[in-house]
Design a protein around this motif. Structure first.
Motif, PDB file in Angstrom:
ATOM      1  N   TRP A  34      10.861  55.729 -12.838  1.00  0.00           N
ATOM      2  CA  TRP A  34      10.790  54.983 -14.059  1.00  0.00           C
ATOM      3  C   TRP A  34      11.421  53.592 -13.619  1.00  0.00           C
ATOM      4  CZ3 TRP A  34      11.612  55.011 -19.474  1.00  0.00           C
ATOM      5  CH2 TRP A  34      12.898  53.870 -19.366  1.00  0.00           C
ATOM      6  N   ASP A  35      12.403  53.884 -11.986  1.00  0.00           N
ATOM      7  CA  ASP A  35      12.878  53.014 -11.397  1.00  0.00           C
ATOM      8  C   ASP A  35      11.665  51.998 -10.344  1.00  0.00           C
ATOM      9  OD1 ASP A  35      15.079  53.360 -12.234  1.00  0.00           O
ATOM     10  OD2 ASP A  35      15.657  53.952 -10.061  1.00  0.00           O
ATOM     11  N   PHE A  36      11.135  52.796 -10.215  1.00  0.00           N
ATOM     12  CA  PHE A  36       9.594  52.505  -9.558  1.00  0.00           C
ATOM     13  C   PHE A  36       8.472  51.321 -10.687  1.00  0.00           C
ATOM     14  CE2 PHE A  36       4.877  52.586  -8.134  1.00  0.00           C
ATOM     15  CZ  PHE A  36       5.083  51.057  -7.561  1.00  0.00           C
ATOM     16  N   GLN A  37       8.728  52.010 -11.904  1.00  0.00           N
ATOM     17  CA  GLN A  37       7.394  51.433 -12.808  1.00  0.00           C
ATOM     18  C   GLN A  37       8.133  50.165 -13.242  1.00  0.00           C
ATOM     19  OE1 GLN A  37       4.195  51.429 -14.452  1.00  0.00           O
ATOM     20  NE2 GLN A  37       3.911  52.868 -13.601  1.00  0.00           N
ATOM     21  N   GLN A  38       9.404  49.697 -13.398  1.00  0.00           N
ATOM     22  CA  GLN A  38      10.515  48.758 -13.719  1.00  0.00           C
ATOM     23  C   GLN A  38       9.783  47.210 -13.065  1.00  0.00           C
ATOM     24  OE1 GLN A  38      13.790  49.087 -16.322  1.00  0.00           O
ATOM     25  NE2 GLN A  38      12.092  50.719 -17.191  1.00  0.00           N
ATOM     26  N   MET A  39       9.730  45.972 -13.435  1.00  0.00           N
ATOM     27  CA  MET A  39       9.283  45.253 -12.474  1.00  0.00           C
ATOM     28  C   MET A  39      10.653  44.476 -11.895  1.00  0.00           C
ATOM     29  SD  MET A  39       5.745  45.486 -11.758  1.00  0.00           S
ATOM     30  CE  MET A  39       5.522  43.886 -10.604  1.00  0.00           C
ATOM     31  N   ARG A  40      11.142  44.139 -13.036  1.00  0.00           N
ATOM     32  CA  ARG A  40      12.622  43.085 -13.187  1.00  0.00           C
ATOM     33  C   ARG A  40      12.248  41.856 -12.636  1.00  0.00           C
ATOM     34  NH1 ARG A  40      13.109  48.767 -10.696  1.00  0.00           N
ATOM     35  NH2 ARG A  40      14.770  49.359 -11.385  1.00  0.00           N
ATOM     36  N   HIS A  41      11.083  41.183 -14.146  1.00  0.00           N
ATOM     37  CA  HIS A  41      11.167  39.990 -14.046  1.00  0.00           C
ATOM     38  C   HIS A  41      12.427  39.375 -14.300  1.00  0.00           C
ATOM     39  CE1 HIS A  41       6.494  40.952 -12.924  1.00  0.00           C
ATOM     40  NE2 HIS A  41       7.260  40.688 -11.651  1.00  0.00           N
TER      41      HIS A  41
END
Length: 217
Positions: free
Chosen positions: A14-21
């Protein structure tokens, strides 16, 4: 029962998929069709914050949406946006796409047909598919700046909203697999996957969360 280790592995994916743009103003906002109507809500929220002047919803139906969205994912998204106050003139609907690649390609074609100049896209997806959507758009739409976004939710909040933990974990594993195999097939750009994420993915596969995997051939 889902074990503590399994939830820990799911959190890594889950954390890896989030790009946090950081969302920023773009030429258009594209909401990618899926079983999750929350994508429409997130797209509308960004529109109402002034992030783009035009929304394009894209998506036909799939095995997970044919019952709950019989008129097509994009059309149900449009109806939701209208309920939330978006004017019809600010919404385009692309009703044919059945996968992320088609979402991007068909959306690009429709915008060109409507003579919409696009230099940047705010791509709105489910929280666990931000990276997959981004990697696909980067491969299929070169020269356009891509910003990836989704509803700001934790994994626990998302599982509670979907009311189907196994479906969410299966989808997480499927999204991660595509990051591994689709670059070889030319469907998306390659991205480095941390060893911890790769190991978590392998453990989840071994646990049987594999219903959304695709053939790697």
């Amino acid at each position: 029962m889902i074990s503590v280790q399994t939830w820990s592995d799911a959190q890594l994916l889950w954390d890896f998929q989030q790009m946090r743009h950081d969302p920023q103003p773009c030429s258009v906002g594209i909401g990618l069709g899926s079983h999750d109507l929350g994508v429409a809500d997130a797209t509308v929220n960004l529109y109402q914050r002034g992030m783009f002047p035009l929304i394009l919803f894209t998506g036909a139906t799939s095995r997970t949406t044919r019952d709950r969205m019989p008129r097509g994912e994009a059309e149900h998204y449009r109806e939701r946006a209208l309920e939330l106050g978006v004017p019809a003139s600010a919404i385009l609907v692309e009703p044919r796409a059945r996968n992320t690649g088609e979402n991007i390609n068909f959306a690009r074609e429709l915008l060109a047909e409507r003579s919409v100049e696009v230099s940047s896209v705010l791509l709105v997806s489910k929280p666990y598919e931000e990276r997959r959507a981004y990697a696909t758009a980067r491969r299929l739409w070169p020269g356009v700046a891509i910003v990836s976004a989704s509803a700001p939710m934790t994994l626990s909040e998302y599982v509670d909203s979907m009311k189907d933990p196994r479906l969410v974990l299966d989808m997480l594993v499927g999204a991660q697999q595509r990051l591994l195999v689709y670059p070889e097939q030319g469907f998306m750009i390659r991205q480095e996957v941390p060893d911890s994420v790769a190991a978590a993915y392998e453990r989840l596969c071994a646990e049987g969360f594999t219903s959304r995997l695709v053939s790697a051939n």
